[in-house]
Design a protein around this motif. Structure first.
Motif, PDB file in Angstrom:
ATOM      1  N   GLU A 212       0.822  -1.264  -0.011  1.00 54.79           N
ATOM      2  CA  GLU A 212      -0.104  -0.060  -0.025  1.00 54.79           C
ATOM      3  C   GLU A 212       0.783   1.335   0.006  1.00 54.79           C
ATOM      4  O   GLU A 212       0.410   2.340  -0.695  1.00 54.79           O
ATOM      5  N   ILE A 213       2.217   1.475   0.582  1.00 60.46           N
ATOM      6  CA  ILE A 213       2.880   2.589   0.637  1.00 60.46           C
ATOM      7  C   ILE A 213       3.367   2.573  -0.702  1.00 60.46           C
ATOM      8  O   ILE A 213       3.584   3.811  -1.205  1.00 60.46           O
ATOM      9  N   ARG A 214       3.992   1.381  -1.170  1.00 57.99           N
ATOM     10  CA  ARG A 214       4.392   1.676  -2.701  1.00 57.99           C
ATOM     11  C   ARG A 214       3.436   2.211  -3.905  1.00 57.99           C
ATOM     12  O   ARG A 214       3.639   3.240  -4.423  1.00 57.99           O
ATOM     13  N   LYS A 215       2.097   1.747  -3.490  1.00 56.26           N
ATOM     14  CA  LYS A 215       0.926   2.152  -4.527  1.00 56.26           C
ATOM     15  C   LYS A 215       0.771   3.739  -4.246  1.00 56.26           C
ATOM     16  O   LYS A 215       0.687   4.387  -5.124  1.00 56.26           O
ATOM     17  N   HIS A 216       0.856   4.152  -2.935  1.00 55.81           N
ATOM     18  CA  HIS A 216       0.476   5.415  -2.688  1.00 55.81           C
ATOM     19  C   HIS A 216       1.771   6.310  -3.039  1.00 55.81           C
ATOM     20  O   HIS A 216       1.480   7.324  -3.730  1.00 55.81           O
ATOM     21  N   ARG A 217       3.011   5.813  -2.979  1.00 55.33           N
ATOM     22  CA  ARG A 217       3.967   6.503  -3.487  1.00 55.33           C
ATOM     23  C   ARG A 217       3.972   6.620  -5.253  1.00 55.33           C
ATOM     24  O   ARG A 217       4.317   7.787  -5.718  1.00 55.33           O
ATOM     25  N   ARG A 218       3.492   5.759  -5.748  1.00 56.72           N
ATOM     26  CA  ARG A 218       3.377   5.619  -7.165  1.00 56.72           C
ATOM     27  C   ARG A 218       2.453   6.595  -7.764  1.00 56.72           C
ATOM     28  O   ARG A 218       2.411   7.762  -8.435  1.00 56.72           O
TER      29      ARG A 218
ATOM     30  N   HIS B  18       1.286   9.334  -5.668  1.00 58.61           N
ATOM     31  CA  HIS B  18       1.690  10.585  -5.574  1.00 58.61           C
ATOM     32  C   HIS B  18       2.704  11.145  -6.442  1.00 58.61           C
ATOM     33  O   HIS B  18       2.772  11.987  -6.914  1.00 58.61           O
ATOM     34  N   ASP B  19       3.680  10.176  -6.918  1.00 62.69           N
ATOM     35  CA  ASP B  19       4.731  10.716  -8.166  1.00 62.69           C
ATOM     36  C   ASP B  19       3.966  11.102  -9.345  1.00 62.69           C
ATOM     37  O   ASP B  19       4.320  11.956  -9.975  1.00 62.69           O
ATOM     38  N   ARG B  20       2.862  10.114  -9.482  1.00 61.04           N
ATOM     39  CA  ARG B  20       2.118  10.491 -10.774  1.00 61.04           C
ATOM     40  C   ARG B  20       1.437  11.843 -10.537  1.00 61.04           C
ATOM     41  O   ARG B  20       1.183  12.677 -11.632  1.00 61.04           O
TER      42      ARG B  20
END
Length: 97
Positions: free
Chosen positions: A17-23, A25-27
């Motif tokens: 979930e943290i990785r998904k949120h980071r992706r 946010h970067d997008r």
């Protein structure tokens, strides 16, 4: 003694979930906010995703009721089934974004 190679740990849902949120946010940093037109288009698509299965269930139920002369015996349950399918599909579509 020989040590066994350590196996990779199973994926942790929190890390996923943290990785998904980071992706996401970067997008957002790259693309910015969506335009008003795009947001309205998404609302329109969401409405059709919800309404079409409901209407299809109602249409098919009315057809069965007319064919077997059963009043609303098939119309109501098939409309509710279409409503549930539309809600589930809309939920999946919203969470896939």
């Amino acid at each position: 003694m020989t040590e066994k190679p350590s196996e990779p740990p199973e994926t942790d849902p929190l890390i996923d979930e943290i990785r998904k949120h980071r992706r996401l946010h970067d997008r957002w940093l790259r693309e910015g906010d969506m335009s008003v037109g795009r947001r309205l288009a998404q609302i329109g698509v969401l409405g059709w995703i919800f309404v079409l299965p409901t209407l299809a269930g109602l249409f098919f139920g009315r057809w069965l009721d007319a064919r077997f002369e059963t009043g609303i015996f098939w119309s109501a349950p098939l409309m509710l089934l279409g409503l549930c399918i539309g809600g589930w599909t809309a939920w999946k579509w919203m969470n896939a974004r």
